[in-house]
Design a protein around this motif. Structure first.
Motif, PDB file in Angstrom:
ATOM      1  N   ASP A  15       7.578 -54.893 -60.650  1.00  0.00           N
ATOM      2  CA  ASP A  15       8.843 -54.164 -60.673  1.00  0.00           C
ATOM      3  C   ASP A  15       9.683 -54.559 -59.456  1.00  0.00           C
ATOM      4  OD1 ASP A  15       8.221 -52.757 -62.987  1.00  0.00           O
ATOM      5  OD2 ASP A  15       7.166 -51.194 -61.852  1.00  0.00           O
ATOM      6  N   PHE A  16      10.960 -54.806 -59.678  1.00  0.00           N
ATOM      7  CA  PHE A  16      11.829 -55.203 -58.568  1.00  0.00           C
ATOM      8  C   PHE A  16      13.267 -54.826 -58.891  1.00  0.00           C
ATOM      9  CE2 PHE A  16      12.223 -58.671 -61.537  1.00  0.00           C
ATOM     10  CZ  PHE A  16      13.544 -59.060 -61.426  1.00  0.00           C
ATOM     11  N   SER A  17      14.099 -54.869 -57.867  1.00  0.00           N
ATOM     12  CA  SER A  17      15.531 -54.703 -58.035  1.00  0.00           C
ATOM     13  C   SER A  17      16.222 -55.616 -57.027  1.00  0.00           C
ATOM     14  CB  SER A  17      15.941 -53.239 -57.850  1.00  0.00           C
ATOM     15  OG  SER A  17      17.306 -53.064 -58.228  1.00  0.00           O
ATOM     16  N   MET A  18      17.459 -55.294 -56.649  1.00  0.00           N
ATOM     17  CA  MET A  18      18.232 -56.169 -55.765  1.00  0.00           C
ATOM     18  C   MET A  18      18.927 -55.365 -54.666  1.00  0.00           C
ATOM     19  SD  MET A  18      18.153 -59.393 -56.791  1.00  0.00           S
ATOM     20  CE  MET A  18      17.372 -60.205 -58.202  1.00  0.00           C
ATOM     21  N   ALA A  19      19.008 -55.970 -53.493  1.00  0.00           N
ATOM     22  CA  ALA A  19      19.907 -55.516 -52.432  1.00  0.00           C
ATOM     23  C   ALA A  19      21.050 -56.521 -52.377  1.00  0.00           C
ATOM     24  CB  ALA A  19      19.181 -55.448 -51.094  1.00  0.00           C
ATOM     25  N   PHE A  20      22.177 -56.095 -51.820  1.00  0.00           N
ATOM     26  CA  PHE A  20      23.343 -56.973 -51.740  1.00  0.00           C
ATOM     27  C   PHE A  20      23.809 -57.098 -50.295  1.00  0.00           C
ATOM     28  CE2 PHE A  20      23.220 -55.647 -56.092  1.00  0.00           C
ATOM     29  CZ  PHE A  20      23.645 -56.763 -56.798  1.00  0.00           C
ATOM     30  N   GLN A  21      24.077 -58.342 -49.884  1.00  0.00           N
ATOM     31  CA  GLN A  21      24.584 -58.597 -48.536  1.00  0.00           C
ATOM     32  C   GLN A  21      25.919 -59.331 -48.632  1.00  0.00           C
ATOM     33  OE1 GLN A  21      22.254 -61.129 -45.877  1.00  0.00           O
ATOM     34  NE2 GLN A  21      22.894 -59.896 -44.131  1.00  0.00           N
ATOM     35  N   PRO A  22      26.945 -58.854 -47.897  1.00  0.00           N
ATOM     36  CA  PRO A  22      28.272 -59.475 -48.012  1.00  0.00           C
ATOM     37  C   PRO A  22      28.322 -60.879 -47.426  1.00  0.00           C
ATOM     38  CG  PRO A  22      28.401 -57.287 -47.022  1.00  0.00           C
ATOM     39  CD  PRO A  22      26.959 -57.681 -47.022  1.00  0.00           C
ATOM     40  N   ILE A  23      29.195 -61.690 -48.001  1.00  0.00           N
ATOM     41  CA  ILE A  23      29.611 -62.975 -47.446  1.00  0.00           C
ATOM     42  C   ILE A  23      31.067 -62.804 -47.061  1.00  0.00           C
ATOM     43  CG2 ILE A  23      30.006 -65.422 -47.909  1.00  0.00           C
ATOM     44  CD1 ILE A  23      27.735 -65.190 -50.037  1.00  0.00           C
ATOM     45  N   LEU A 206      29.142 -72.372 -45.168  1.00  0.00           N
ATOM     46  CA  LEU A 206      28.870 -70.968 -44.856  1.00  0.00           C
ATOM     47  C   LEU A 206      27.782 -70.919 -43.797  1.00  0.00           C
ATOM     48  CD1 LEU A 206      28.322 -68.110 -47.430  1.00  0.00           C
ATOM     49  CD2 LEU A 206      26.723 -68.422 -45.548  1.00  0.00           C
ATOM     50  N   ALA A 207      27.951 -70.085 -42.791  1.00  0.00           N
ATOM     51  CA  ALA A 207      26.918 -69.886 -41.772  1.00  0.00           C
ATOM     52  C   ALA A 207      26.162 -68.605 -42.092  1.00  0.00           C
ATOM     53  CB  ALA A 207      27.546 -69.795 -40.386  1.00  0.00           C
ATOM     54  N   GLU A 208      24.843 -68.712 -42.224  1.00  0.00           N
ATOM     55  CA  GLU A 208      24.033 -67.533 -42.528  1.00  0.00           C
ATOM     56  C   GLU A 208      23.198 -67.131 -41.312  1.00  0.00           C
ATOM     57  OE1 GLU A 208      21.214 -68.181 -45.646  1.00  0.00           O
ATOM     58  OE2 GLU A 208      20.660 -70.175 -44.953  1.00  0.00           O
ATOM     59  N   GLY A 209      22.803 -65.886 -41.294  1.00  0.00           N
ATOM     60  CA  GLY A 209      21.988 -65.405 -40.196  1.00  0.00           C
ATOM     61  C   GLY A 209      22.763 -65.152 -38.912  1.00  0.00           C
ATOM     62  N   VAL A 210      24.070 -64.888 -39.018  1.00  0.00           N
ATOM     63  CA  VAL A 210      24.882 -64.615 -37.828  1.00  0.00           C
ATOM     64  C   VAL A 210      24.570 -63.210 -37.328  1.00  0.00           C
ATOM     65  CG1 VAL A 210      27.229 -64.457 -36.914  1.00  0.00           C
ATOM     66  CG2 VAL A 210      26.700 -66.123 -38.713  1.00  0.00           C
ATOM     67  N   GLU A 211      24.166 -63.100 -36.057  1.00  0.00           N
ATOM     68  CA  GLU A 211      23.723 -61.811 -35.536  1.00  0.00           C
ATOM     69  C   GLU A 211      24.522 -61.321 -34.332  1.00  0.00           C
ATOM     70  OE1 GLU A 211      19.542 -61.668 -34.855  1.00  0.00           O
ATOM     71  OE2 GLU A 211      19.062 -61.689 -36.998  1.00  0.00           O
ATOM     72  N   VAL A 232      27.649 -59.180 -39.619  1.00  0.00           N
ATOM     73  CA  VAL A 232      28.656 -58.822 -40.622  1.00  0.00           C
ATOM     74  C   VAL A 232      28.253 -57.531 -41.308  1.00  0.00           C
ATOM     75  CG1 VAL A 232      29.807 -59.535 -42.751  1.00  0.00           C
ATOM     76  CG2 VAL A 232      29.315 -61.233 -40.975  1.00  0.00           C
ATOM     77  N   ALA A 233      27.034 -57.501 -41.842  1.00  0.00           N
ATOM     78  CA  ALA A 233      26.506 -56.299 -42.501  1.00  0.00           C
ATOM     79  C   ALA A 233      25.066 -56.556 -42.910  1.00  0.00           C
ATOM     80  CB  ALA A 233      27.329 -55.932 -43.729  1.00  0.00           C
ATOM     81  N   ARG A 234      24.265 -55.527 -42.876  1.00  0.00           N
ATOM     82  CA  ARG A 234      22.891 -55.611 -43.377  1.00  0.00           C
ATOM     83  C   ARG A 234      22.889 -55.413 -44.898  1.00  0.00           C
ATOM     84  NH1 ARG A 234      18.587 -55.019 -39.704  1.00  0.00           N
ATOM     85  NH2 ARG A 234      19.306 -54.957 -37.541  1.00  0.00           N
ATOM     86  N   PRO A 235      21.890 -55.958 -45.585  1.00  0.00           N
ATOM     87  CA  PRO A 235      21.816 -55.733 -47.029  1.00  0.00           C
ATOM     88  C   PRO A 235      21.643 -54.258 -47.344  1.00  0.00           C
ATOM     89  CG  PRO A 235      20.320 -57.497 -46.324  1.00  0.00           C
ATOM     90  CD  PRO A 235      20.796 -56.815 -45.088  1.00  0.00           C
ATOM     91  N   ALA A 236      22.144 -53.842 -48.503  1.00  0.00           N
ATOM     92  CA  ALA A 236      21.988 -52.461 -48.964  1.00  0.00           C
ATOM     93  C   ALA A 236      21.368 -52.486 -50.353  1.00  0.00           C
ATOM     94  CB  ALA A 236      23.329 -51.739 -48.986  1.00  0.00           C
ATOM     95  N   ILE A 243      31.355 -53.405 -44.122  1.00  0.00           N
ATOM     96  CA  ILE A 243      31.320 -54.480 -43.141  1.00  0.00           C
ATOM     97  C   ILE A 243      32.132 -54.097 -41.910  1.00  0.00           C
ATOM     98  CG2 ILE A 243      30.997 -56.295 -44.863  1.00  0.00           C
ATOM     99  CD1 ILE A 243      33.983 -56.883 -44.598  1.00  0.00           C
ATOM    100  N   ARG A 244      31.972 -54.866 -40.862  1.00  0.00           N
ATOM    101  CA  ARG A 244      32.682 -54.608 -39.615  1.00  0.00           C
ATOM    102  C   ARG A 244      34.090 -55.183 -39.715  1.00  0.00           C
ATOM    103  NH1 ARG A 244      28.626 -54.595 -35.120  1.00  0.00           N
ATOM    104  NH2 ARG A 244      30.201 -55.650 -33.878  1.00  0.00           N
ATOM    105  N   THR A 245      34.893 -54.655 -40.591  1.00  0.00           N
ATOM    106  CA  THR A 245      36.172 -55.258 -40.944  1.00  0.00           C
ATOM    107  C   THR A 245      37.101 -55.414 -39.747  1.00  0.00           C
ATOM    108  OG1 THR A 245      35.985 -54.248 -43.124  1.00  0.00           O
ATOM    109  CG2 THR A 245      38.147 -55.108 -42.488  1.00  0.00           C
ATOM    110  N   GLU A 246      37.352 -54.356 -39.020  1.00  0.00           N
ATOM    111  CA  GLU A 246      38.330 -54.436 -37.939  1.00  0.00           C
ATOM    112  C   GLU A 246      37.883 -55.389 -36.836  1.00  0.00           C
ATOM    113  OE1 GLU A 246      41.317 -53.273 -38.030  1.00  0.00           O
ATOM    114  OE2 GLU A 246      40.893 -52.491 -40.013  1.00  0.00           O
ATOM    115  N   LEU A 247      36.633 -55.270 -36.448  1.00  0.00           N
ATOM    116  CA  LEU A 247      36.137 -56.126 -35.379  1.00  0.00           C
ATOM    117  C   LEU A 247      36.157 -57.588 -35.792  1.00  0.00           C
ATOM    118  CD1 LEU A 247      34.922 -56.427 -32.601  1.00  0.00           C
ATOM    119  CD2 LEU A 247      32.663 -55.955 -33.575  1.00  0.00           C
ATOM    120  N   ILE A 248      35.733 -57.881 -37.020  1.00  0.00           N
ATOM    121  CA  ILE A 248      35.721 -59.258 -37.486  1.00  0.00           C
ATOM    122  C   ILE A 248      37.138 -59.803 -37.584  1.00  0.00           C
ATOM    123  CG2 ILE A 248      35.200 -60.722 -39.469  1.00  0.00           C
ATOM    124  CD1 ILE A 248      32.703 -59.114 -39.907  1.00  0.00           C
TER     125      ILE A 248
END
Length: 267
Positions: A15-23, A206-211, A232-236, A243-248
């Motif tokens: 059994d599984f489902s999905m989390a979503f992380q923004p790009i 695209l750069a991934e893993g930006v912390e 940017v944001a953790r998966p949910a 996301i950190r809209t204003e700061l980004i």
């Protein structure tokens, strides 16, 4: 047409489902899309779920992941917004490209989700054992207007050879090159070179893993504009995180505009 995987795959009992992380696209200051990430129904990580999938179940798991990602995205994505859905796929689990796409296409039709909004990534660190087969997969995916991407570029099996052989629409620079790029001249040189090569080939980066903010600014200075990572944001789980809209946006303006397309265009 029925491929071997359709005929012989073992029923999935995981059994599984999905989390979503923004790009995030830093130039217009908006979400470009979301990656669907496998999770257990109780929040277990992808590794724990994958470790329970047997080789005989891998084809069915790959197919079910696609359908689940499309089903959830169709429900969660705001109407009227042009967002990409990024799905990992396993080239070695695809037996016959056209036949193995049928479940994906049926799901897109059932949930009224446009195929032009779907991006398929080569699964993390999977070695390509048959170059011609993968070329056939990509050609078939492009025929249906899917976007194609190489994940973890610059680490593991995802290197310049894949770029030459397949020329995807997008590459995701691996976090090993991203981590600490603000203090590493070597990493900055490599990433700048990759961005230059990609630009010549018409490939989006695209750069991934930006912390950290410092990593973000260093990547912006290297003309990267698409970002994914905890900064940017953790998966949910089964929802779209904020996301950190204003700061980004502020940092994007500080770093200045970059070049290149904001959205990959499938061939």
């Amino acid at each position: 047409m029925t491929c071997n995987g359709c005929r012989t795959s073992t029923r999935l009992d995981v059994d599984f489902s999905m989390a979503f992380q923004p790009i995030y696209d830093a130039d217009p200051g908006r979400v470009w899309g979301y990656e669907a990430l496998v999770r257990g129904v109780s929040g277990e990580g992808a590794y724990e779920i994958l470790s329970r999938v047997t080789p005989e179940q891998m084809y069915r798991f790959d197919q079910d992941c696609r359908v689940k990602a499309i089903e959830l995205a169709a429900r969660l994505f705001p109407a009227g917004e042009e967002l990409m859905l990024s799905i990992n796929f396993m080239p070695n689990a695809v037996y016959e490209p056209a036949a193995c796409l049928r479940a994906t296409l049926r799901a897109a039709e059932r949930y009224s989700f446009p195929t032009s909004s779907i991006m398929f990534e080569f699964t993390e660190n999977e070695e390509v054992t048959n170059t011609a087969h993968l070329q056939n997969i990509i050609a078939e995916y492009r025929r249906h207007h899917f976007t194609t991407a190489i994940d973890d570029f610059g680490a593991g099996h995802a290197g310049l050879g894949l770029l030459v052989d397949f020329q995807p629409d997008l590459i995701k620079i691996d976090m090993k090159l991203v981590r600490g790029i603000d203090t590493s001249p070597a990493r900055r040189a490599v990433v700048t070179g990759v961005v230059d090569i990609a630009r010549e080939l018409g490939i989006t980066v695209l750069a991934e893993g930006v912390e950290t903010e410092a990593e973000f600014l260093a990547l912006r200075a290297a003309d990267v504009r698409l970002f994914q990572g905890y900064w940017v944001a953790r998966p949910a789980f089964e929802e779209l995180p904020g996301i950190r809209t204003e700061l980004i946006r502020q940092n994007a303006e500080l770093a200045g505009p970059s070049v290149g397309p904001s959205h990959p265009t499938p061939a």
